[in-house]
Design a protein around this motif. Structure first.
Motif, PDB file in Angstrom:
ATOM      1  N   THR A  19       0.865  -1.180   0.000  1.00 36.98           N
ATOM      2  CA  THR A  19       0.000   0.000   0.000  1.00 36.98           C
ATOM      3  C   THR A  19       0.894   1.220   0.000  1.00 36.98           C
ATOM      4  OG1 THR A  19      -0.124   0.019   2.406  1.00 36.98           O
ATOM      5  CG2 THR A  19      -1.864  -1.157   1.234  1.00 36.98           C
ATOM      6  N   ASP A  20       0.591   2.143  -0.845  1.00 38.06           N
ATOM      7  CA  ASP A  20       1.370   3.363  -0.977  1.00 38.06           C
ATOM      8  C   ASP A  20       0.470   4.530  -0.599  1.00 38.06           C
ATOM      9  OD1 ASP A  20       3.246   5.217  -1.598  1.00 38.06           O
ATOM     10  OD2 ASP A  20       3.457   4.668  -3.701  1.00 38.06           O
ATOM     11  N   ASP A  21       0.745   5.145   0.552  1.00 33.16           N
ATOM     12  CA  ASP A  21      -0.128   6.203   1.064  1.00 33.16           C
ATOM     13  C   ASP A  21      -0.309   7.362   0.096  1.00 33.16           C
ATOM     14  OD1 ASP A  21       1.037   5.840   4.471  1.00 33.16           O
ATOM     15  OD2 ASP A  21      -0.520   4.779   3.380  1.00 33.16           O
ATOM     16  N   ASP A  22       0.738   7.687  -0.689  1.00 37.06           N
ATOM     17  CA  ASP A  22       0.607   8.810  -1.605  1.00 37.06           C
ATOM     18  C   ASP A  22       0.228   8.367  -3.016  1.00 37.06           C
ATOM     19  OD1 ASP A  22       3.019   7.652  -2.263  1.00 37.06           O
ATOM     20  OD2 ASP A  22       4.068   9.545  -2.528  1.00 37.06           O
ATOM     21  N   ALA A  23      -0.164   7.117  -3.149  1.00 34.63           N
ATOM     22  CA  ALA A  23      -0.576   6.621  -4.468  1.00 34.63           C
ATOM     23  C   ALA A  23      -1.898   7.255  -4.859  1.00 34.63           C
ATOM     24  CB  ALA A  23      -0.718   5.102  -4.449  1.00 34.63           C
ATOM     25  N   PRO A  24      -1.983   7.713  -6.100  1.00 36.96           N
ATOM     26  CA  PRO A  24      -3.252   8.317  -6.528  1.00 36.96           C
ATOM     27  C   PRO A  24      -4.368   7.279  -6.598  1.00 36.96           C
ATOM     28  CG  PRO A  24      -1.666   8.262  -8.333  1.00 36.96           C
ATOM     29  CD  PRO A  24      -0.972   7.740  -7.125  1.00 36.96           C
ATOM     30  N   LYS A  25      -5.588   7.725  -6.306  1.00 38.53           N
ATOM     31  CA  LYS A  25      -6.750   6.832  -6.381  1.00 38.53           C
ATOM     32  C   LYS A  25      -7.023   6.475  -7.836  1.00 38.53           C
ATOM     33  CE  LYS A  25     -11.555   6.610  -4.921  1.00 38.53           C
ATOM     34  NZ  LYS A  25     -12.632   7.302  -4.241  1.00 38.53           N
ATOM     35  N   PHE A  26      -6.909   7.482  -8.709  1.00 40.53           N
ATOM     36  CA  PHE A  26      -7.083   7.303 -10.142  1.00 40.53           C
ATOM     37  C   PHE A  26      -5.952   8.013 -10.866  1.00 40.53           C
ATOM     38  CE2 PHE A  26     -11.643   7.491  -8.784  1.00 40.53           C
ATOM     39  CZ  PHE A  26     -11.980   6.194  -9.149  1.00 40.53           C
ATOM     40  N   PHE A  27      -5.666   7.562 -12.054  1.00 48.22           N
ATOM     41  CA  PHE A  27      -4.750   8.277 -12.922  1.00 48.22           C
ATOM     42  C   PHE A  27      -5.592   9.075 -13.907  1.00 48.22           C
ATOM     43  CE2 PHE A  27      -1.995   5.092 -11.173  1.00 48.22           C
ATOM     44  CZ  PHE A  27      -0.807   5.781 -10.996  1.00 48.22           C
ATOM     45  N   HIS A  28      -5.123  10.266 -14.243  1.00 45.51           N
ATOM     46  CA  HIS A  28      -5.873  11.187 -15.084  1.00 45.51           C
ATOM     47  C   HIS A  28      -5.235  11.325 -16.458  1.00 45.51           C
ATOM     48  CE1 HIS A  28      -8.327  12.702 -11.730  1.00 45.51           C
ATOM     49  NE2 HIS A  28      -7.245  12.486 -11.020  1.00 45.51           N
ATOM     50  N   TYR A  29      -6.037  11.756 -17.430  1.00 45.76           N
ATOM     51  CA  TYR A  29      -5.536  12.078 -18.753  1.00 45.76           C
ATOM     52  C   TYR A  29      -5.075  13.524 -18.762  1.00 45.76           C
ATOM     53  CZ  TYR A  29      -7.623   7.812 -20.692  1.00 45.76           C
ATOM     54  OH  TYR A  29      -7.951   6.518 -20.981  1.00 45.76           O
ATOM     55  N   VAL A  30      -3.812  13.729 -19.175  1.00 42.28           N
ATOM     56  CA  VAL A  30      -3.256  15.081 -19.303  1.00 42.28           C
ATOM     57  C   VAL A  30      -2.510  15.170 -20.627  1.00 42.28           C
ATOM     58  CG1 VAL A  30      -3.016  15.399 -16.807  1.00 42.28           C
ATOM     59  CG2 VAL A  30      -1.110  14.513 -18.110  1.00 42.28           C
ATOM     60  N   LYS A  31      -2.177  16.397 -21.056  1.00 45.76           N
ATOM     61  CA  LYS A  31      -1.437  16.584 -22.297  1.00 45.76           C
ATOM     62  C   LYS A  31      -0.052  15.971 -22.173  1.00 45.76           C
ATOM     63  CE  LYS A  31      -3.749  20.727 -23.915  1.00 45.76           C
ATOM     64  NZ  LYS A  31      -3.580  22.102 -24.369  1.00 45.76           N
ATOM     65  N   LYS A  32       0.341  15.166 -23.177  1.00 46.53           N
ATOM     66  CA  LYS A  32       1.625  14.465 -23.150  1.00 46.53           C
ATOM     67  C   LYS A  32       2.803  15.398 -22.941  1.00 46.53           C
ATOM     68  CE  LYS A  32       1.087  10.295 -25.879  1.00 46.53           C
ATOM     69  NZ  LYS A  32       1.502   9.588 -27.085  1.00 46.53           N
ATOM     70  N   ASP A  33       2.790  16.527 -23.644  1.00 44.61           N
ATOM     71  CA  ASP A  33       3.936  17.431 -23.577  1.00 44.61           C
ATOM     72  C   ASP A  33       4.118  18.081 -22.207  1.00 44.61           C
ATOM     73  OD1 ASP A  33       1.605  18.946 -24.010  1.00 44.61           O
ATOM     74  OD2 ASP A  33       2.701  20.529 -25.045  1.00 44.61           O
ATOM     75  N   LYS A  34       3.138  17.983 -21.346  1.00 44.23           N
ATOM     76  CA  LYS A  34       3.229  18.577 -20.010  1.00 44.23           C
ATOM     77  C   LYS A  34       3.693  17.587 -18.950  1.00 44.23           C
ATOM     78  CE  LYS A  34       1.707  22.585 -21.252  1.00 44.23           C
ATOM     79  NZ  LYS A  34       2.572  23.755 -21.221  1.00 44.23           N
ATOM     80  N   ILE A  35       3.657  16.290 -19.258  1.00 42.80           N
ATOM     81  CA  ILE A  35       3.982  15.261 -18.261  1.00 42.80           C
ATOM     82  C   ILE A  35       5.438  15.352 -17.812  1.00 42.80           C
ATOM     83  CG2 ILE A  35       4.159  12.779 -17.835  1.00 42.80           C
ATOM     84  CD1 ILE A  35       1.722  12.455 -19.700  1.00 42.80           C
ATOM     85  N   ALA A  36       6.377  15.343 -18.767  1.00 42.83           N
ATOM     86  CA  ALA A  36       7.802  15.385 -18.420  1.00 42.83           C
ATOM     87  C   ALA A  36       8.149  16.682 -17.701  1.00 42.83           C
ATOM     88  CB  ALA A  36       8.654  15.214 -19.665  1.00 42.83           C
ATOM     89  N   GLU A  37       7.613  17.785 -18.201  1.00 46.04           N
ATOM     90  CA  GLU A  37       7.881  19.085 -17.570  1.00 46.04           C
ATOM     91  C   GLU A  37       7.431  19.074 -16.114  1.00 46.04           C
ATOM     92  OE1 GLU A  37       6.045  23.553 -17.695  1.00 46.04           O
ATOM     93  OE2 GLU A  37       6.197  22.508 -19.607  1.00 46.04           O
ATOM     94  N   SER A  38       6.259  18.539 -15.860  1.00 46.36           N
ATOM     95  CA  SER A  38       5.740  18.485 -14.502  1.00 46.36           C
ATOM     96  C   SER A  38       6.582  17.572 -13.622  1.00 46.36           C
ATOM     97  CB  SER A  38       4.292  17.998 -14.502  1.00 46.36           C
ATOM     98  OG  SER A  38       3.823  17.863 -13.180  1.00 46.36           O
ATOM     99  N   ALA A  39       6.979  16.422 -14.165  1.00 47.91           N
ATOM    100  CA  ALA A  39       7.765  15.467 -13.382  1.00 47.91           C
ATOM    101  C   ALA A  39       9.137  16.040 -13.015  1.00 47.91           C
ATOM    102  CB  ALA A  39       7.926  14.171 -14.161  1.00 47.91           C
TER     103      ALA A  39
END
Length: 78
Positions: A19-39
């Motif tokens: 169990t991972d306490d900070d694991a998201p309940k759901f994964f969301h759809y976001v713009k691909k080009d924003k994923i790496a920048e956010s990470a």
């Protein structure tokens, strides 16, 4: 020369129970080009459903998807 054993009393004996306490309940759809920048930069992304958050984990195949994001994505594909 003698070897002395010192007992540590400050060890942390946590067990990974899957169990991972900070694991998201759901994964969301976001713009691909924003994923790496956010990470990398810690910036926030906006999901199709409107949820705003920083990307902290990658979804694995079979991960639960946000039902609202999924509905919106399906409408966009048409």
């Amino acid at each position: 020369m003698r070897t002395q054993t010192i007992e540590r009393t400050d060890t942390d004996e946590r067990v990974d129970d899957g169990t991972d306490d900070d694991a998201p309940k759901f994964f969301h759809y976001v713009k691909k080009d924003k994923i790496a920048e956010s990470a990398v930069m810690g910036t926030h992304v906006v999901a199709l459903c409107g949820e705003v958050f920083p990307v902290t984990k990658a979804a694995k195949p079979g991960s639960p998807v946000c039902p609202d994001c999924k509905k919106i994505y399906e409408k966009l594909k048409k």
